[in-house]
Design a protein around this motif. Structure first.
Motif, PDB file in Angstrom:
ATOM      1  N   ASP A  51      11.822 -10.479  -4.964  1.00 20.37           N
ATOM      2  CA  ASP A  51      10.986 -11.217  -4.009  1.00 20.37           C
ATOM      3  C   ASP A  51       9.798 -10.347  -3.620  1.00 20.37           C
ATOM      4  O   ASP A  51       9.945  -9.363  -2.901  1.00 20.37           O
ATOM      5  CB  ASP A  51      11.806 -11.591  -2.775  1.00 20.37           C
ATOM      6  N   ALA A  52       8.614 -10.712  -4.114  1.00 12.96           N
ATOM      7  CA  ALA A  52       7.389  -9.953  -3.822  1.00 12.96           C
ATOM      8  C   ALA A  52       6.456 -10.727  -2.889  1.00 12.96           C
ATOM      9  O   ALA A  52       5.277 -10.393  -2.791  1.00 12.96           O
ATOM     10  CB  ALA A  52       6.668  -9.626  -5.126  1.00 12.96           C
ATOM     11  N   ARG A  53       6.974 -11.724  -2.201  1.00 13.67           N
ATOM     12  CA  ARG A  53       6.115 -12.594  -1.400  1.00 13.67           C
ATOM     13  C   ARG A  53       5.437 -11.866  -0.250  1.00 13.67           C
ATOM     14  O   ARG A  53       4.371 -12.275   0.200  1.00 13.67           O
ATOM     15  CB  ARG A  53       6.923 -13.789  -0.873  1.00 13.67           C
ATOM     16  N   HIS A  54       6.039 -10.788   0.219  1.00 12.52           N
ATOM     17  CA  HIS A  54       5.431 -10.022   1.314  1.00 12.52           C
ATOM     18  C   HIS A  54       5.140  -8.583   0.888  1.00 12.52           C
ATOM     19  O   HIS A  54       4.937  -7.708   1.725  1.00 12.52           O
ATOM     20  CB  HIS A  54       6.353 -10.034   2.538  1.00 12.52           C
ATOM     21  N   ALA A  55       5.099  -8.349  -0.412  1.00  9.14           N
ATOM     22  CA  ALA A  55       4.854  -7.001  -0.932  1.00  9.14           C
ATOM     23  C   ALA A  55       3.357  -6.699  -0.999  1.00  9.14           C
ATOM     24  O   ALA A  55       2.519  -7.605  -1.086  1.00  9.14           O
ATOM     25  CB  ALA A  55       5.469  -6.856  -2.313  1.00  9.14           C
ATOM     26  N   ALA A  56       3.045  -5.423  -0.948  1.00  9.86           N
ATOM     27  CA  ALA A  56       1.681  -4.965  -1.233  1.00  9.86           C
ATOM     28  C   ALA A  56       1.605  -4.692  -2.728  1.00  9.86           C
ATOM     29  O   ALA A  56       2.412  -3.932  -3.269  1.00  9.86           O
ATOM     30  CB  ALA A  56       1.382  -3.693  -0.442  1.00  9.86           C
ATOM     31  N   GLY A  71       7.202  -2.622  -1.087  1.00 11.61           N
ATOM     32  CA  GLY A  71       7.782  -3.639  -0.225  1.00 11.61           C
ATOM     33  C   GLY A  71       8.445  -4.781  -0.969  1.00 11.61           C
ATOM     34  O   GLY A  71       8.766  -5.811  -0.374  1.00 11.61           O
ATOM     35  N   LEU A  72       8.670  -4.615  -2.253  1.00 14.58           N
ATOM     36  CA  LEU A  72       9.400  -5.612  -3.029  1.00 14.58           C
ATOM     37  C   LEU A  72      10.858  -5.651  -2.564  1.00 14.58           C
ATOM     38  O   LEU A  72      11.467  -4.613  -2.315  1.00 14.58           O
ATOM     39  CB  LEU A  72       9.344  -5.241  -4.506  1.00 14.58           C
ATOM     40  N   ILE A  73      11.414  -6.866  -2.441  1.00 11.84           N
ATOM     41  CA  ILE A  73      12.805  -7.008  -2.008  1.00 11.84           C
ATOM     42  C   ILE A  73      13.682  -7.324  -3.219  1.00 11.84           C
ATOM     43  O   ILE A  73      13.429  -8.289  -3.940  1.00 11.84           O
ATOM     44  CB  ILE A  73      12.949  -8.116  -0.952  1.00 11.84           C
ATOM     45  N   LEU A  74      14.698  -6.510  -3.435  1.00 12.83           N
ATOM     46  CA  LEU A  74      15.657  -6.695  -4.518  1.00 12.83           C
ATOM     47  C   LEU A  74      16.992  -7.127  -3.931  1.00 12.83           C
ATOM     48  O   LEU A  74      17.492  -6.512  -2.998  1.00 12.83           O
ATOM     49  CB  LEU A  74      15.837  -5.386  -5.293  1.00 12.83           C
ATOM     50  N   SER A  75      17.554  -8.192  -4.485  1.00 14.22           N
ATOM     51  CA  SER A  75      18.886  -8.644  -4.078  1.00 14.22           C
ATOM     52  C   SER A  75      19.751  -8.808  -5.318  1.00 14.22           C
ATOM     53  O   SER A  75      19.287  -9.341  -6.333  1.00 14.22           O
ATOM     54  CB  SER A  75      18.809  -9.982  -3.327  1.00 14.22           C
TER      55      SER A  75
END
Length: 301
Positions: free
Chosen positions: A261-266, A279-283
């Protein structure tokens, strides 16, 4: 300090904390409703519970009417019939439709698809499948059935076709600055992963398959950073992502589904030669997990 000012300061602080924590409103909305369910399998051996979930969502024994499209494989006439026979053994009506593009525009095929409560895509080369069905009356009928509540499922190539941006398995620059055609996707790079248009049954994600077993993280991560508004979904073998009619995501099977999920990543700008992010989110979601694609909230088993 006056009480009103205290309350204002508290509210502003709370909003800031939620934003930093990734709880700000998402740019990805739920899929348009109404629609049926999706059973998206990452390839490999299929545990009985996955096939049974698909059958149940199609209406179950004595009620479900399923069509199988196996044109992704050159042997699809045989493999598709094998899949249809396995489905019939569960007590449902199932038919293999191994078509050409011309046949996909025929009245008889459109009428058969128009009665389906379940649609299944077999494995092979996803580009072969979309080449046959894209732009045909059968594709239109398939979307109409999905909007009417029919379940759509597929494995391997049949999983890749679910998203609008579809992986082809090809890349432009194997090995990057150190060309190497002996290995696939060994770089995280811009403008490398070749995609074409899939069926777009999933509008808020890019789907990859055989994900953990074949180490396909580089190609999906590259695509997600190029399309940060979309969620990257890497489904491993013998595992399914089930998306219900309310767009609730859950995992069943033997392995995991990986979410990027990179929707809020820089992310480095498009003008940059390199592809990077912070700021990438990994699940990592094993069987029994659920995922909300709007909020990004994960519930583990």
């Amino acid at each position: 300090m006056p009480l009103v000012a205290h309350r204002l300061r508290f509210c502003l602080t709370l909003v800031a904390i939620l934003t930093i924590a990734g709880c700000a409103p998402s740019r990805v909305s739920r899929m348009p409703t109404p629609h049926g369910a999706l059973v998206i399998v990452g390839g490999g051996p299929r545990p009985p519970e996955i096939r049974q979930r698909f059958v149940d969502l199609a209406g179950g024994a004595g009620k479900a009417s399923i069509v199988v499209f196996a044109m992704a494989s050159e042997e699809g006439a045989a493999s598709g019939e094998e899949e249809a026979a396995t489905l019939r053994a569960t007590g449902v009506d199932a038919q293999n439709l191994y078509l050409t593009s011309e046949q996909a525009n025929s009245d008889s095929v459109v009428a058969r698809v128009g009665k389906a409560t379940g649609i299944w895509f077999g494995g092979g080369d996803q580009a072969r499948l979309t080449r046959v069905l894209k732009g045909t009356r059968t594709e239109t009928a398939m979307h109409e059935r999905f909007r009417a509540g029919a379940v759509v499922g597929g494995s391997s190539a049949g999983a890749a076709v679910m998203s609008l941006i579809m992986l082809t398995g090809d890349e432009r620059h194997p090995g990057g600055d150190r060309p190497d055609t002996t290995q696939a996707y060994i770089t995280i790079a811009r403008n490398n992963v070749i995609t074409i248009e899939g069926f777009g049954l999933v509008r808020n994600a890019i789907v990859d398959q055989h994900f953990v077993r074949r180490k396909r993280n580089n190609r999906l991560l590259s695509l997600v950073l190029e399309h940060p508004e979309l969620i990257g979904v890497g489904i491993d073998e013998s595992t399914a992502l089930v998306i219900d009619s309310q767009d609730r995501w859950s995992v069943i099977g033997a392995s995991v589904v990986v979410i990027y999920d990179a929707r809020h990543a820089a992310i480095t700008p498009q003008s940059s030669r390199v592809l990077g992010a912070s700021g990438l989110i990994l699940s990592v979601l094993p069987a029994g997990s659920s995922y909300d694609p709007v909020t990004g909230r994960v519930t583990l088993p």
